[in-house]
Structure formats: C-alpha cells, structure tokens
Write a protein that holds these residues in place. Structure first.
Motif, mmCIF file in Angstrom:
data_model
loop_
_atom_site.group_PDB
_atom_site.id
_atom_site.type_symbol
_atom_site.label_atom_id
_atom_site.label_comp_id
_atom_site.label_asym_id
_atom_site.label_seq_id
_atom_site.Cartn_x
_atom_site.Cartn_y
_atom_site.Cartn_z
ATOM 1 N N GLN A 143 -49.241 -13.122 -58.825
ATOM 2 C CA GLN A 143 -49.295 -11.738 -58.363
ATOM 3 C C GLN A 143 -49.592 -11.783 -56.871
ATOM 4 N N PRO A 144 -48.553 -11.696 -56.042
ATOM 5 C CA PRO A 144 -48.764 -11.869 -54.595
ATOM 6 C C PRO A 144 -49.746 -10.845 -54.050
ATOM 7 N N ARG A 145 -50.491 -11.279 -53.055
ATOM 8 C CA ARG A 145 -51.383 -10.354 -52.379
ATOM 9 C C ARG A 145 -50.570 -9.521 -51.393
ATOM 10 N N GLN A 146 -51.161 -8.409 -50.972
ATOM 11 C CA GLN A 146 -50.413 -7.481 -50.127
ATOM 12 C C GLN A 146 -49.861 -8.169 -48.879
ATOM 13 N N TYR A 147 -50.668 -8.986 -48.230
ATOM 14 C CA TYR A 147 -50.211 -9.611 -46.977
ATOM 15 C C TYR A 147 -49.097 -10.615 -47.225
ATOM 16 N N GLN A 148 -49.021 -11.184 -48.448
ATOM 17 C CA GLN A 148 -47.971 -12.150 -48.744
ATOM 18 C C GLN A 148 -46.616 -11.480 -48.943
ATOM 19 N N LEU A 149 -46.607 -10.157 -49.050
ATOM 20 C CA LEU A 149 -45.349 -9.428 -49.178
ATOM 21 C C LEU A 149 -44.716 -9.134 -47.818
ATOM 22 N N VAL A 150 -45.475 -9.319 -46.731
ATOM 23 C CA VAL A 150 -44.936 -9.016 -45.402
ATOM 24 C C VAL A 150 -43.701 -9.853 -45.079
ATOM 25 N N PRO A 151 -43.728 -11.199 -45.255
ATOM 26 C CA PRO A 151 -42.492 -11.956 -45.002
ATOM 27 C C PRO A 151 -41.329 -11.509 -45.883
ATOM 28 N N LEU A 152 -41.615 -11.142 -47.139
ATOM 29 C CA LEU A 152 -40.546 -10.655 -48.016
ATOM 30 C C LEU A 152 -39.948 -9.365 -47.465
ATOM 31 N N MET A 153 -40.791 -8.460 -47.010
ATOM 32 C CA MET A 153 -40.287 -7.213 -46.454
ATOM 33 C C MET A 153 -39.487 -7.459 -45.176
ATOM 34 N N MET A 154 -39.922 -8.433 -44.371
ATOM 35 C CA MET A 154 -39.142 -8.782 -43.185
ATOM 36 C C MET A 154 -37.779 -9.348 -43.588
ATOM 37 N N ALA A 155 -37.771 -10.163 -44.642
ATOM 38 C CA ALA A 155 -36.513 -10.766 -45.083
ATOM 39 C C ALA A 155 -35.532 -9.721 -45.586
ATOM 40 N N LEU A 156 -36.039 -8.646 -46.206
ATOM 41 C CA LEU A 156 -35.157 -7.614 -46.744
ATOM 42 C C LEU A 156 -34.379 -6.880 -45.657
ATOM 43 N N ARG A 157 -34.828 -6.989 -44.413
ATOM 44 C CA ARG A 157 -34.110 -6.300 -43.334
ATOM 45 C C ARG A 157 -33.029 -7.186 -42.733
ATOM 46 N N MET A 158 -32.981 -8.464 -43.125
ATOM 47 C CA MET A 158 -32.064 -9.411 -42.488
ATOM 48 C C MET A 158 -30.895 -9.743 -43.394
ATOM 49 N N ASP A 159 -29.786 -9.997 -42.783
ATOM 50 C CA ASP A 159 -28.627 -10.491 -43.513
ATOM 51 C C ASP A 159 -27.746 -11.272 -42.541
ATOM 52 N N PRO A 160 -27.836 -12.596 -42.551
ATOM 53 C CA PRO A 160 -28.655 -13.415 -43.437
ATOM 54 C C PRO A 160 -30.103 -13.467 -42.994
ATOM 55 N N VAL A 161 -30.958 -13.992 -43.876
ATOM 56 C CA VAL A 161 -32.371 -14.138 -43.552
ATOM 57 C C VAL A 161 -32.543 -15.326 -42.618
ATOM 58 N N ARG A 162 -33.160 -15.083 -41.465
ATOM 59 C CA ARG A 162 -33.510 -16.142 -40.515
ATOM 60 C C ARG A 162 -34.964 -15.901 -40.117
ATOM 61 N N LEU A 163 -35.883 -16.647 -40.730
ATOM 62 C CA LEU A 163 -37.296 -16.314 -40.622
ATOM 63 C C LEU A 163 -38.142 -17.564 -40.404
ATOM 64 N N LEU A 164 -39.105 -17.457 -39.494
ATOM 65 C CA LEU A 164 -40.097 -18.506 -39.255
ATOM 66 C C LEU A 164 -41.448 -17.988 -39.735
ATOM 67 N N ILE A 165 -42.013 -18.636 -40.752
ATOM 68 C CA ILE A 165 -43.330 -18.277 -41.286
ATOM 69 C C ILE A 165 -44.337 -19.269 -40.730
ATOM 70 N N GLY A 166 -45.193 -18.804 -39.835
ATOM 71 C CA GLY A 166 -46.140 -19.685 -39.169
ATOM 72 C C GLY A 166 -47.582 -19.371 -39.504
ATOM 73 N N ASP A 167 -47.848 -18.872 -40.720
ATOM 74 C CA ASP A 167 -49.198 -18.489 -41.102
ATOM 75 C C ASP A 167 -50.151 -19.684 -41.103
ATOM 76 N N ASP A 168 -51.419 -19.366 -40.979
ATOM 77 C CA ASP A 168 -52.455 -20.378 -40.902
ATOM 78 C C ASP A 168 -52.527 -21.198 -42.188
ATOM 79 N N VAL A 169 -53.187 -22.365 -42.103
ATOM 80 C CA VAL A 169 -53.393 -23.217 -43.273
ATOM 81 C C VAL A 169 -54.161 -22.443 -44.340
ATOM 82 N N GLY A 170 -53.696 -22.527 -45.584
ATOM 83 C CA GLY A 170 -54.427 -21.940 -46.698
ATOM 84 C C GLY A 170 -54.117 -20.487 -46.987
#
Length: 1011
Positions: free
Chosen positions: A99-126
């Motif tokens: 059950q993803p946490r709210q903040y973990q949905l942010v990259p998914l929401m960013m991906a939904l705006r792209m076609d194709p998806v080109r995304l760099l996820i640089g979140d902190d360790v953990g």
C-alpha cells in the motif's frame, strides 16, 4: 451464438463450461476472452462456434440456499480480492501487495503526464525508490503502454529485484546473468527469438549485457520499458572504461530515433558533484537536458518535469500522512590503540612498503606502486586474516617469473579478498597488479639480478604472512577486542548490530571470533560476496528466524539495496570505507522507512596510531556528513577523492618520515597533501551549494497529490484493509473444513490441505491421481503426484513479507489467497456443489438492530471499456476492460415505496452485525422476495443510471489525476486527457442479494412482513 460479431470488449459470453469476458483484440475469427473470475493466466482465444450466451445470472432462490451474515461477508471480500482490472486511474494498485504511501505516488503521477515516460528518481536512501519505480512499471503494463520490461542492475541486486517484483508486484521476472543467459535462450523454441522478446519481465546484469558481443543484440531487442538501478554508476568516474561502456549502452537504449522507450533511472546519488556527469545522466532522458543551467529558474522548471528528488524532511509528513523514519541516529566512535606486537608488525610493513616504493639505488622503476602499497597498509590494518591472505598472494605474485601471469594471479586473488562487484573505484584489490598494464611485453630473458630480487621479495612477504598468522585472536588484536566489547553493549541494550567489513577474510575472521566470544548469547553469521545473492538472503533469513539476539557480519555486498531494518537496529563500521557514500549506504540498511526503533546506532571503529583511518574519517567521511548537515544535500565526493588520496599516498610513502619503532605518520604536515585537501573541500562545498539551491523544485512539494486523495480513499475502500485478508483467509479455510492452526498474534497460521475440495486443491497446486485398486471398504485409493507427495501437506500463511519458499503471504496478490477467493466466487454460482463446498452464498437474510425497517443490499459488478490515448500518432486508441464492484441498497418506506440509500448509509450497513437468528422459513421467503424485486423496472433503471454515473466519475478521476500530475496547461497533455473515455459495457452482474431485517420487529412480524 455462433459468431463473434458484435461482441464488444467487456461483454459476457459462455464457452467450455464457464463464463468469460470478451477482451480487446477480438476478431471475426477468434474471440479473445478472460475468465469471469478475473484469472488472467487463463486468457484464451475461442472459436466463434464454441461461444454461447452467458450462463451467469441473478441469484436463484431455493430452499436452504440463503446464507447467513458470514457467508455474505465472504462473498464480498472474495470479489475484492479476485478483481485485478480496476477501472480507476491507478489500475496497478489492485494488483500489488503493498500500500504505497502518499509521497511514493508522486513519481507515478509524474509518469502519467509523460509519453513516453522519461524519469529520474533520485530520492534519498531508504525512502522506497524500488517501490516507486516498480509501481510505475506495473501501471504502464496494466494500461498497455508497455508490453515488456527490463531492470538493469548489479548482479548483487538482481535476486532482490526479482523478489520485490514477484512478492510485491506480482511480476515474474527472469534473471539474465552469466550463469542463466544460455539456459534461458536454449529454452526458446525459435532460435531467432531473443530472450527479451520471449520473457515479458527480465532482470539483467548491467555489466554482463554491456559487453560488446551482447550490447548490440540487446539494443535491438530491448523491451519498451527500461529501469536502470544505481544509474549514477553509468556516467560517473571509475576504474578502467567500465562506466564508459555502461554509458554507451544506455545512450543507445535511450535513443528515441528507432522507438519511444520508457526509461526510469533510479539512484540515491544523482549528482556526484561533477556537473558533467549529471548532465550526461539527465541527457539520457532528453538530449536537450544536457545543456541546462540549473541555476536558472526556467531550466529548473524543465528539468523538474523529469526529475524528482526528496530528502527525509520533505516527506516526514506529506499530505496529512506521517512516515515512520527513525527520529535520531546515535553516532559513536570506537577508538583503539594497536597492541605492541601488532604495532611493531604494522611499523615494519610501513617501512617495507616505503622501501619498495622509493626503490633505493637510483632505479626509477617502482617495484610497488603507491596505490598497491597504500592498499596493502589498509588491508593490514583491517585484520590479521586479511593481512595474511594479501601477503601470501603478493608473495606468489612476486615470485612469478612472468609479469602477465602475475597480473592474472593478482586478479584471481581479488575474488578471495574483496567483493569485486562492490569494490570502490579508488581501491585496488590487495595482492593484484591491476594498476600495471597487462599489455607490458615480457623480455625474452629476465636479468639474473631481477630474478634474485623477486625471490627476496617473495620470501619477505611470506615471512610477513607468518607474522600476521600469529596475531589472530582477541589476545593480540585490539581492534577485535573493542568490537567484541561494542557488540556486547549493543546486545545488552537490545540492539542487533550489523558489522560491516571491507574484506572477505576480515568478515570471516570477525564472525569466527564473535561466535566464540558471544557463545549462546547471540547468533552470528557472515555474509560476503562469495555467496550467491540468493544464498545471501537465505542466510540472513535463517539468522533472523532464530530465537534471541542476532549479529550479522557482512561485506559491502549488503550495503546497497538490501532492507534489514526489520531485524537490526545498529551498524558498526569495522573497516572504514574510503568512499563516504558507502558509509551512507551501510547506515541506510537500518536507518530507513519501516525501522520500528525511534533511534538507530552507528559506530565507527578506527585506530589512533597510524592516523590513516583518522585522516580518511576527517577529510572524507566527516566532511561528507558536515556538508549534508549544512546544505541538506548528500553530494558524492568529487572524483572519488582521488586527488587527496594520491597526495596521501605520496606523503606517506615517498616524502613522509617515520622514526624507527613508531607508527605516527607526518603526512598531515605535507604541503602537497594540504593543498589537495583544500582543493577537494572547496570543490565539494561548491557542488553542494549549487545542489541545495534547487532541492525545493525537485522535491515537487506543490504537485497537488491532495487533489487525487479522494480517488485513493475510494480505491482503498474498494480493495479493503489488509486485516480483511487475514480474516477472510482464516474464515474461508475454516468453512471449507481446513481449520487454521496457530495464534493470530503469531502473525501467521497453517491449515491442512486434505479437507479442502478437490477443485481448490488443484488451484493451489495439489493434485491427486485416483488408483482404481479398491481400498478396504470398496473406495478407490488416492495416490499423490506432484507437490501432493509432500508430507505433511499444510498451507502456511504469513502476514509479513518476505515469506520463505513454499509459504504464502496474507496479501490479496498472493496466488493462494487469490485462488481461494476465485474458488469461492465460482462455487457460489455453482449450485450443483454440496453446501459445505460453498461457504460464500449469493443470498442472505440477516437480523440486526442496525436497521429499523427491511433493507436490501445488492452486490453488483460493473464492467467498463476504458479508452486511453494511443502511444504513437497514427495508432488506434488503447481499449482496456475494467470492472468495479458496487453495493447499492434500498429500504421499504412507510408508504411501501422504495427508498434508495446514499453511499454513506450503504457503507455503514457493511459493518452491521447479526443480533439474532433467522428462522429458515422466514429466510427463504425473504430471499425469494428480494430476488423477485430485481426484475422491477425501477431497480433496472437505477442500476443502469448508476453505471453511467460511475463511468462519468471514473473518467473525471482519470482526468483529474493527470491534470494534478502537471498536464494542465500543456497542449499535448490536455488533448490526451480529453481523449480518455469510460463507458459501461453491458448490464452489471447481480452477484449477491442480502436482506437486513430489524431484529426485534422480525421476531414479532409474520413471514412476508416489511418490518
């Protein structure tokens, strides 16, 4: 019906004695269909001649058919679990075990705006980058935007990726490694078909596939979705040309000229302090990003469309949801002085290495390079075991006549001394000559004096190795003694520690003596790169499964990507890493999301004699921490600190002085070293300052996820609470005669297989052959085959991930849980089965104080055709089939008219409990009356209107999510949003009808009354 003509996606049909749902792709010649129970493994192409009208209909009242409250609850939960094709904007969440946490949905929401998806996820360790990237992948696969995918990662993380995808996301991935590639290719019937065409999901070793003989083939057949883990290693500095080869591979795969490929780059350190490396990384997403200047607001805006980077403080509380990170990290230093014999040994090694590097006599050719000498010192200070192994290897190398052969011997020794897959770029493996060119041509005749010199060197090194052997154990090794002391302190305080070592011999040495010193007070195991990745996880699982306290000794093969926070709360750096990021990664194994402790501990062990450890700690590791604390940015040390380490080597080995019998070195006073240190820190601070200015933009704090909170809440309500799965599984098994065994507080239970119905056994993977030889009493004997041979035959369920092989997780995506749900759904429709094999009933009558007059609940399943924009111009829109379970309810008013309940009133009824029993005659009469009402025009019109309303809501939800993700105002995005369509497909399935009667009134009212 004899033809597929007119069968639109979502239509119900019947074939092969079961009901099916027509899928997109149906033609005049073949009907593509999925079983009504949602089992995608059995999607079939049906011939039109075998297709008929659906057999599924409304519940039929029969004497004794109406069930009780429990049977109604089982059917509702079974429908939730069996559904895998949700109609909402987040289709993937119905098919994942997290059950993803709210903040973990942010990259998914960013991906939904792209076609194709080109995304760099640089979140902190953990923070959960694996979950974030895998969630995007699952969503793209569910929506049909991607047909197949590959994860590129290091070999040490391949098994973990495979487990994460399987256990949490229901994606079966094949590992493509040197040990598996040939077998996978051989299993494909068509020799011209690639592994990546045949297997929809693969996890691939980056360094295996980047080789010239494989790179081009992979580029031609690479899937249309690519995840690259630890992406910074593909653009940064490193030894040899390995990073360059990785970059060439990714550049070819990222090229959009041939195809639009989804690309997700994942790294906790997107910026190494080298602007050029960062530009190369972002340029993989879009070539235009290579020339951006992140000091300019407009350029940051452009980059923010492709880049998300959050630190812990960004998501500690996010959209009203707290994230349970440890509140504090207790850092401690464990200083020690070398024992007399060990100090004399180290002093002699230093003198020897200086002599070898300086090469007295005027010969400018060095017998030992600075790096090899400095690394030898580092290994000697690690442990007597690592020193002995290194010195013996060097002795063999020194006594070898052929330089080429010496190179091979040294490189082979790498696998015995240090984990090559995690070796730091600045570290040469002790004993190797890899810093010397392999292409050096051997003279045909080696000079006699050179042969003599090599023999003398080999003898000296062998003698040093024997001295190292004599120093093993806590009596002569102060470093080991202080470790034993610190480990015992952690155990007394209730902390299970992980002890990180740089060298394999050191890890094995430490584990051996910890076992002796701790005895039965704690279990101790060592995990190194000598173990297969799967064996590493198995050893960790076996250790943590034991009762009592645990101590894990590991090399850096466990410093990346491995989650150990559930069982360990402290990290001890027995060997300093000369790469500060490695320390961050080590601590991140326990200091991460999900750690149950409020405070974790980090202890650093180092000597105060030579000053080498102290310098590395001060100049690199502490400086890294200070910069992160001051700026909020954890930037990699520029150029991996090569300049300062070269100056260190030069100061210690060439210009430094060492009074005889003393260890203290004077390198800090060396002017070259001082200049190198200042230059490094200045460059490092500048890089961190630049990065700190743009953090807020890339944290995406203004992404408006609160705008889709309603969709998330509706989805969670539809999917149910994780506790519902536990209750459902226990109750369903009990109703089928397989009474669960085990205390619910144990977070798991087991249940016998034998009492279960044969059909469910088959679905669970247990089969029986019937032996026609009569057993006593005339009954045929059953003989087991396949997995049914295992004795005893029990189903074992656990509430926590990961589960051991052969066990099942109490998650809605677990195959056993889903098989149980689908069996209950199928059995509820099949009235030919005995009552004991149908615990879930489609009819029910309940007496409860929760209602004051007769109320009817209808469990209905709607199907929809979801139309999404095409991937590429000129293609047809993507059409998907989705379903959504709904509960509608009505009660009888004072005037006898039907009053429809609101969604809130209906939801409240689902929590009602029975307050008294219902007489069988009353139950049958009320069930018959309720099913007859389903034919009323008013009920049919209400169900149709609700389907249209639900379709409108779903379409708005899809549009709202994409607009909240940033599509608003962008012409292409806005047009794509407008082209999203959701339409009802056919009449809803009337799955279950349940009557609620007021308990006191029902006891006083004659059968047939309304109250």
């Amino acid at each position: 019906m004899s033809t597929a003509t007119g069968r639109a996606p979502g239509t119900l049909i019947r074939a092969r004695d079961r009901d099916w749902v027509v899928l997109p792709g149906t033609t005049e010649e073949l009907v593509l269909a999925q079983p009504l129970d949602g089992d995608r493994e059995f999607v079939a192409a049906l011939f039109p001649g075998e297709v008929g009208e659906p057999g599924f209909g409304r519940p039929q009242p029969q004497s004794g058919e109406a069930g009780d409250f429990a049977s109604a609850s089982l059917l509702r939960t079974a429908l939730r679990i069996a559904s895998t094709a949700g109609a909402g904007p987040f289709r993937s969440l119905a098919s994942v075990a997290v059950q993803p946490r709210q903040y973990q949905l942010v990259p998914l929401m960013m991906a939904l705006r792209m076609d194709p998806v080109r995304l760099l996820i640089g979140d902190d360790v953990g923070i959960g980058k694996t979950i974030e990237s895998a969630l995007i992948a699952r969503e793209l696969m569910e929506q049909g935007s991607a047909r197949n995918m590959t994860v590129l990662c290091s070999p040490s993380l391949a098994e973990q990726w495979q487990r994460e995808l399987r256990d949490k996301f229901g994606m079966e991935a094949e590992l493509v490694l040197p040990s598996t590639a040939a077998r996978l290719q051989k299993a494909i019937d068509d020799p011209n078909r690639s592994i990546f065409d045949h297997y929809p999901v693969t996890v691939v070793s980056t360094d295996f596939i980047k080789q010239d003989e494989r790179r081009d083939a992979f580029s031609r057949h690479c899937p249309d979705l690519l995840i690259v883990d630890e992406a910074h290693t593909c653009v940064g500095a490193g030894s040899g040309d390995e990073p360059q080869k990785r970059y060439e591979l990714l550049s070819a795969l990222a090229d959009r000229k041939e195809r639009d490929r989804h690309l997700i780059l994942v790294t906790a350190t997107p910026h190494s302090g080298d602007p050029q490396a960062f530009s190369k990384l972002t340029g993989l997403l879009d070539p235009s990003l290579r020339t951006l200047d992140t000091s300019r607001s407009a350029d940051r805006d452009r980059l923010a469309r492709h880049f998300v980077q959050r630190r812990r403080h960004d998501i500690k509380r996010y959209v009203g949801q707290d994230t349970p990170f440890p509140e504090d990290r207790d850092t401690q230093d464990a200083l020690y002085r070398l024992d007399t014999d060990y100090a004399r040994f180290v002093a002699d090694i230093i003198a020897y290495t200086r002599q070898q590097v300086r090469h007295p006599g005027g010969d400018q050719q060095q017998h030992m390079s600075w790096w090899t000498a400095l690394t030898l010192l580092r290994c000697v200070l690690s442990s007597p075991a690592a020193a002995a192994a290194t010195l013996r290897t060097r002795s063999i190398v020194a006594g070898t006549r052929s330089k080429a052969e010496a190179v091979k011997l040294g490189q082979a020794a790498a696998f015995e001394l240090s984990d090559d897959e995690t070796a730091e770029g600045m570290d040469l493996v002790p004993g190797s000559l890899s810093d010397e060119p392999e292409t050096t041509r051997e003279p045909q005749h080696v000079r006699a004096d050179e042969v003599k010199r090599r023999k003398v060197e080999a003898k000296a090194l062998a003698a040093f190795a024997e001295r190292a052997d004599a120093l093993v154990g806590p009596e002569t090794d102060a470093k080991l003694r202080i470790l034993v002391d610190r480990v015992k302190r952690q155990l007394v305080d209730g902390y299970d520690p992980i002890v990180f070592c740089h060298y394999i011999p050191t890890a094995e040495y430490v584990a051996k003596y910890l076992k002796e010193e701790l005895g039965r007070s704690a279990s101790v195991e060592a995990v190194t790169g000598t173990l297969h990745p799967d064996a590493r996880q198995a050893r960790v699982d076996a250790l943590t499964a034991r009762r009592g306290r645990h101590v894990l000794v590991a090399t850096d093969c466990l410093s990346e990507g491995v989650n150990l926070q559930d069982h360990f709360g402290a990290v001890i750096h027995y060997d300093l890493s000369w790469n500060p990021t490695r320390h961050l990664q080590r601590a991140g194994r326990v200091d991460r999301f999900g750690q149950p402790r409020r405070r974790v501990r980090e202890i650093t062990v180092y000597d105060t004699d030579t000053g080498i450890d102290g310098l590395v700690l001060k100049v690199l590791i502490q400086k890294h921490k200070d910069i992160a604390d001051q700026t909020g940015v954890a930037v990699l040390v520029p150029d991996q600190g090569r300049g300062v380490l070269e100056a260190l080597a030069s100061a210690v080995l060439l210009r430094g002085k060492q009074p005889e019998g003393q260890l203290t070195l004077d390198f800090e006073e060396d002017p070259d070293f001082g200049r190198a240190r200042e230059a490094l820190h200045k460059e490092w601070e500048s890089a961190a300052e630049r990065e700190s200015k743009v953090l807020t933009k890339f944290a995406h704090t203004g992404l408006r996820p609160e705008e889709v909170e309603a969709e998330l809440d509706a989805l969670r309500q539809a999917l149910g609470d994780p506790g519902d799965i536990v209750t459902f599984t226990r109750e369903a098994l009990a109703q089928l005669g397989a009474q669960p065994i085990g205390d619910p507080r144990d977070r798991g239970f087991k249940a016998p297989v034998d009492p279960l119905p044969t059909g469910l056994k088959h679905a669970l993977g247990f089969y029986e052959d019937v032996d026609q030889t009569a057993a006593p009493g005339g009954a045929p004997k059953a003989k087991a085959k396949g997995r049914s041979r295992s004795v005893p035959r029990d189903l074992v369920f656990r509430e926590d991930l990961p589960v051991a092989r052969g066990e099942h997780a109490l998650f809605r995506t677990d195959p056993a849980v889903r098989a149980l749900a689908r069996y209950l759904l199928d059995a509820a429709v099949d009235t030919s089965l005995p009552a004991e094999e149908r615990p879930a009933r489609r009819l029910g009558v309940i007496r409860t104080a929760a209602v004051d007059r007769r109320t009817v609940l209808l469990l209905a399943r709607y199907r929809f055709r979801l139309t999404l924009p095409p991937r590429e111009a000129g293609e047809d829109p993507r059409v998907l089939v989705a379903d959504d379970a709904q509960i509608v309810a009505w009660r009888t008013g004072d005037d006898g008219e039907r009053v429809w309940l609101s969604d809130e009133e209906t939801a409240a009824l689902l929590t009602a409990t029975p307050d008294s029993n219902t007489l069988p005659a009353l139950r049958d009469q009320q069930a018959a009356r309720a099913t007859a009402e389903l034919d009323d025009d008013e009920v049919r019109d209400h169900l149709s209107a609700r389907g249209r309303l639900l379709a409108d809501r779903l379409r708005e939800a899809h549009q709202r999510v994409r607009e909240a993700a940033g599509q608003r105002g962008r012409e292409r995005g806005a047009a794509a949003v407008r082209r999203i369509g959701v339409e009802p497909s056919g009449e809803p399935d009337q799955l279950g009808v349940y009557v609620y009667l007021n308990a006191p009134a029902a006891q006083q009212t004659a059968p047939g009354g309304d109250r």
